[in-house]
Design a protein around this motif. Structure first.
Motif, PDB file in Angstrom:
ATOM      1  N   MET A   1       0.929  -1.352  -0.003  1.00  0.00           N
ATOM      2  CA  MET A   1       0.087   0.055  -0.100  1.00  0.00           C
ATOM      3  C   MET A   1       1.072   1.197   0.069  1.00  0.00           C
ATOM      4  N   GLY A   2       1.975   1.149   0.726  1.00  0.00           N
ATOM      5  CA  GLY A   2       2.896   2.299   1.002  1.00  0.00           C
ATOM      6  C   GLY A   2       3.447   2.696  -0.454  1.00  0.00           C
ATOM      7  N   THR A   3       3.707   1.620  -1.221  1.00  0.00           N
ATOM      8  CA  THR A   3       4.497   1.753  -2.672  1.00  0.00           C
ATOM      9  C   THR A   3       3.355   2.698  -3.678  1.00  0.00           C
ATOM     10  N   THR A   4       2.206   1.878  -3.288  1.00  0.00           N
ATOM     11  CA  THR A   4       1.034   2.625  -4.486  1.00  0.00           C
ATOM     12  C   THR A   4       0.770   3.972  -4.057  1.00  0.00           C
ATOM     13  N   VAL A   5       0.781   4.340  -2.770  1.00  0.00           N
ATOM     14  CA  VAL A   5       0.248   5.769  -2.174  1.00  0.00           C
ATOM     15  C   VAL A   5       1.398   6.493  -2.627  1.00  0.00           C
ATOM     16  N   PHE A   6       2.555   6.306  -2.599  1.00  0.00           N
ATOM     17  CA  PHE A   6       3.740   6.961  -2.752  1.00  0.00           C
ATOM     18  C   PHE A   6       4.072   7.349  -4.255  1.00  0.00           C
ATOM     19  N   THR A   7       3.687   6.251  -5.002  1.00  0.00           N
ATOM     20  CA  THR A   7       3.596   6.764  -6.384  1.00  0.00           C
ATOM     21  C   THR A   7       2.640   7.566  -6.811  1.00  0.00           C
ATOM     22  N   LYS A   8       1.366   7.726  -6.201  1.00  0.00           N
ATOM     23  CA  LYS A   8       0.422   8.741  -6.563  1.00  0.00           C
ATOM     24  C   LYS A   8       1.151   9.988  -5.938  1.00  0.00           C
ATOM     25  N   GLY A   9       1.768  10.256  -4.729  1.00  0.00           N
ATOM     26  CA  GLY A   9       2.227  11.500  -4.371  1.00  0.00           C
ATOM     27  C   GLY A   9       3.389  11.914  -5.379  1.00  0.00           C
ATOM     28  N   ALA A  10       4.150  11.054  -5.764  1.00  0.00           N
ATOM     29  CA  ALA A  10       5.161  11.450  -6.684  1.00  0.00           C
ATOM     30  C   ALA A  10       4.539  11.838  -8.097  1.00  0.00           C
ATOM     31  N   TRP A  11       3.511  11.428  -8.449  1.00  0.00           N
ATOM     32  CA  TRP A  11       2.766  11.872  -9.622  1.00  0.00           C
ATOM     33  C   TRP A  11       2.416  13.391  -9.482  1.00  0.00           C
ATOM     34  N   PHE A  12       1.908  13.497  -8.462  1.00  0.00           N
ATOM     35  CA  PHE A  12       1.122  15.003  -8.128  1.00  0.00           C
ATOM     36  C   PHE A  12       2.353  16.186  -8.043  1.00  0.00           C
ATOM     37  N   LEU A  13       3.604  15.452  -7.709  1.00  0.00           N
ATOM     38  CA  LEU A  13       4.735  16.357  -7.833  1.00  0.00           C
ATOM     39  C   LEU A  13       5.277  16.754  -9.067  1.00  0.00           C
ATOM     40  N   VAL A  14       5.038  15.885 -10.166  1.00  0.00           N
ATOM     41  CA  VAL A  14       5.646  16.061 -11.199  1.00  0.00           C
ATOM     42  C   VAL A  14       5.322  17.150 -12.128  1.00  0.00           C
ATOM     43  N   PRO A  15       3.979  17.599 -12.077  1.00  0.00           N
ATOM     44  CA  PRO A  15       3.414  18.812 -12.602  1.00  0.00           C
ATOM     45  C   PRO A  15       4.028  20.162 -12.423  1.00  0.00           C
ATOM     46  N   GLU A 156      -0.361  23.624  -3.302  1.00  0.00           N
ATOM     47  CA  GLU A 156      -0.717  22.526  -3.571  1.00  0.00           C
ATOM     48  C   GLU A 156      -0.188  21.462  -3.503  1.00  0.00           C
ATOM     49  N   LEU A 157       1.243  21.131  -3.994  1.00  0.00           N
ATOM     50  CA  LEU A 157       2.315  20.210  -3.860  1.00  0.00           C
ATOM     51  C   LEU A 157       2.630  19.978  -2.192  1.00  0.00           C
ATOM     52  N   ASN A 158       2.713  20.803  -1.479  1.00  0.00           N
ATOM     53  CA  ASN A 158       2.771  20.662  -0.167  1.00  0.00           C
ATOM     54  C   ASN A 158       1.389  19.875   0.573  1.00  0.00           C
ATOM     55  N   ARG A 159       0.455  20.395  -0.043  1.00  0.00           N
ATOM     56  CA  ARG A 159      -0.898  19.865   0.328  1.00  0.00           C
ATOM     57  C   ARG A 159      -1.014  18.319   0.031  1.00  0.00           C
ATOM     58  N   GLN A 160      -0.564  18.068  -1.329  1.00  0.00           N
ATOM     59  CA  GLN A 160      -0.526  16.526  -1.816  1.00  0.00           C
ATOM     60  C   GLN A 160       0.528  15.771  -0.948  1.00  0.00           C
ATOM     61  N   LEU A 161       1.612  16.420  -0.697  1.00  0.00           N
ATOM     62  CA  LEU A 161       2.856  15.601   0.169  1.00  0.00           C
ATOM     63  C   LEU A 161       2.447  15.491   1.359  1.00  0.00           C
ATOM     64  N   LEU A 162       1.471  16.236   1.834  1.00  0.00           N
ATOM     65  CA  LEU A 162       0.922  15.996   3.347  1.00  0.00           C
ATOM     66  C   LEU A 162      -0.116  14.797   3.393  1.00  0.00           C
ATOM     67  N   GLU A 163      -0.847  14.654   2.419  1.00  0.00           N
ATOM     68  CA  GLU A 163      -1.553  13.523   2.101  1.00  0.00           C
ATOM     69  C   GLU A 163      -1.059  12.080   2.050  1.00  0.00           C
ATOM     70  N   VAL A 164      -0.050  12.395   1.220  1.00  0.00           N
ATOM     71  CA  VAL A 164       0.904  11.003   1.131  1.00  0.00           C
ATOM     72  C   VAL A 164       1.471  10.700   2.458  1.00  0.00           C
ATOM     73  N   THR A 165       1.963  11.542   3.126  1.00  0.00           N
ATOM     74  CA  THR A 165       2.490  11.246   4.632  1.00  0.00           C
ATOM     75  C   THR A 165       1.446  10.703   5.544  1.00  0.00           C
ATOM     76  N   LYS A 166       0.295  11.058   5.225  1.00  0.00           N
ATOM     77  CA  LYS A 166      -0.869  10.750   6.058  1.00  0.00           C
ATOM     78  C   LYS A 166      -0.977   9.339   5.718  1.00  0.00           C
ATOM     79  N   ASP A 167      -1.100   8.992   4.505  1.00  0.00           N
ATOM     80  CA  ASP A 167      -1.186   7.543   4.138  1.00  0.00           C
ATOM     81  C   ASP A 167      -0.222   6.583   4.479  1.00  0.00           C
ATOM     82  N   GLU A 185       5.480  22.536   6.403  1.00  0.00           N
ATOM     83  CA  GLU A 185       5.993  23.160   4.859  1.00  0.00           C
ATOM     84  C   GLU A 185       4.715  23.645   4.380  1.00  0.00           C
ATOM     85  N   LEU A 186       3.584  23.030   4.650  1.00  0.00           N
ATOM     86  CA  LEU A 186       2.257  23.626   4.177  1.00  0.00           C
ATOM     87  C   LEU A 186       1.948  25.059   4.629  1.00  0.00           C
ATOM     88  N   THR A 187       1.977  25.225   6.063  1.00  0.00           N
ATOM     89  CA  THR A 187       1.729  26.181   6.814  1.00  0.00           C
ATOM     90  C   THR A 187       2.753  27.021   6.184  1.00  0.00           C
TER      91      THR A 187
END
Length: 431
Positions: A1-15, A156-167, A185-187
């Protein structure tokens, strides 16, 4: 699960890597481009409008210079009633006119015409200066808007990163500290956005002040910091253009001509004016002959010419003053000519330096930075690096991206200053 979630997080960082190369432009109603902002400013700027109204003062001076002196009406009456000769009296009426000699009227008109010509170029120079100020503030506003978009993307990237860390925390892959770091970092990025937005509001307020807009009006503006400006003239050509087109130089040239006209007028003022008068006179006298009183009335017409004798005052001070003013103007013209060439040299060098800095960002820094961010994201996804490496690389990416925007802004401002120094729209015509 960690790998899958992290892949999503990296995908959000690329744009984020595409932010600097293509910023989406959304259609908005009544967006003003740079040229429209400049035109509105030239029409409505308060200081410029006030200076335009001063043309009426020059027009009044031209009217005054063309007027002839008013004639003088002379009335004179006398009676002998108070001296015991009530039968004796006299009455005189006359008109006198001052005539300007040595061509004073034409010379005064010439002086006023030269002053009007100087005023015309002074107005053009104020428009040139306002154009430069408005364009510079316009690009300041563009920079602030691009920075706001950059901070929004950072949030937006920091928010996505926060979601990844929660997962990942829920999956037991990371300690809670990593999630807390993502929250910090988000704050922090949200606080940066507040400062950037405040700077944007202040810059837009300055721009709207130049435009002379009433309070409450805040139209949208449309522009681009990277609009592919081109410079196809060398330094020598630009200097030649500046010397031929700068309105401040032309204004001083008109003032030099006025100085010559002032000297000619002052010399003519050394010749006094002639005053000619025509008078009609009636004299009544009485005489007593053998107890019989008789009256005699005589009518006369007289011509009177008068002119001051230029014995002591031959307008030496006026001639001296006019010559001193002319010499002062010539000295200022020489100094301004040197300053114009120096302005062009400085603006040209600044533009070349800005182009070099921008070229480094485009060819080396930005591509390498994007590659580093990709590698760090992938390493984090595979668990090879910690979150601090991602945060540090992401922070570096946005800091350098902000510096890149600053470099784009510096190039635009340098180009604006060069156009103002040359008084020419380098990609168009004279300003």
């Amino acid at each position: 699960m960690g790998t899958t979630v992290f892949t999503k997080g990296a995908w959000f960082l690329v744009p984020g890597l595409c932010f600097l190369t293509s910023v989406p432009v959304f259609a908005e109603v009544q967006k003003l481009a740079l040229q429209q902002v400049v035109e509105v400013s030239l029409q409505n700027n308060g200081d410029l409008m006030s200076f335009r109204e001063e043309k009426g003062i020059r027009d009044a001076a031209r009217t005054r210079a063309g007027l002839l002196p008013n004639p003088t009406l002379d009335l004179e009456g006398g009676t002998g009633a108070l001296t015991g000769s009530s039968a004796e009296n006299n009455l005189a009426i006359g008109v006198s006119q001052e005539f300007l000699l040595a061509g004073k009227r034409d010379k005064r008109l010439t002086v006023v015409e030269r002053e009007l010509e100087a005023y015309h170029w002074q107005l053009a120079d104020r428009e040139r200066t306002l154009r430069e100020e408005v364009k510079a503030v316009f690009y300041d506003a563009m920079l602030a808007e691009q920075r706001l978009k950059l901070t929004d993307h950072s949030i937006e990237l920091n928010r996505q990163l926060l979601e990844v860390t929660k997962d990942r925390l829920a999956a037991g892959d990371i300690p809670e500290l990593e999630m807390n770091l993502a929250k910090v970092e988000l704050t922090r990025s949200e606080g940066v956005r507040i400062e950037v937005e405040r700077a944007l509001l202040q810059t837009r307020a300055r721009l709207f002040t130049f435009m002379g807009l009433p309070a409450g009006e805040a139209p949208s503006i449309a522009g681009n910091l990277d609009n592919g400006l081109s410079l196809n003239k060398n330094l020598a050509d630009l200097k030649q253009l500046a010397l031929g087109k700068r309105p401040d130089l032309k204004a001083l040239e008109a003032e030099k001509s006025r100085g010559d006209a002032d000297v000619a007028l002052a010399r003519s003022e050394s010749i006094p004016n002639l005053t000619a008068g025509l008078a009609f006179r009636r004299d009544t006298t009485s005489m007593d002959i053998g107890g019989v009183e008789g009256k005699d009335t005589a009518y006369t017409i007289g011509l009177k010419l008068s002119m001051p004798i230029p014995l002591f005052d031959r307008n030496q001070a006026g001639v001296q003053e006019a010559r001193a003013k002319r010499s002062s103007t010539e000295s200022r013209w020489t100094a301004v000519t040197r300053n114009v060439e120096r302005d062009v040299e400085t603006a040209y060098a600044s533009l070349l330096n800005a182009e070099k800095v921008l070229s480094l960002y485009k060819s080396n820094i930005i591509p390498q930075l994007e590659e580093n961010l990709k590698l760090t994201q992938e390493a984090y996804r595979l668990g090879e690096v910690g979150i601090l490496s991602v945060i540090q690389e992401q922070k570096k990416f946005f800091e350098v991206s902000d510096s890149y925007l600053t470099a784009l802004h510096a190039r635009q401002v340098a180009f604006v200053k060069l156009e103002s120094a040359v008084a020419t729209d380098i990609n168009g015509g004279a300003q």
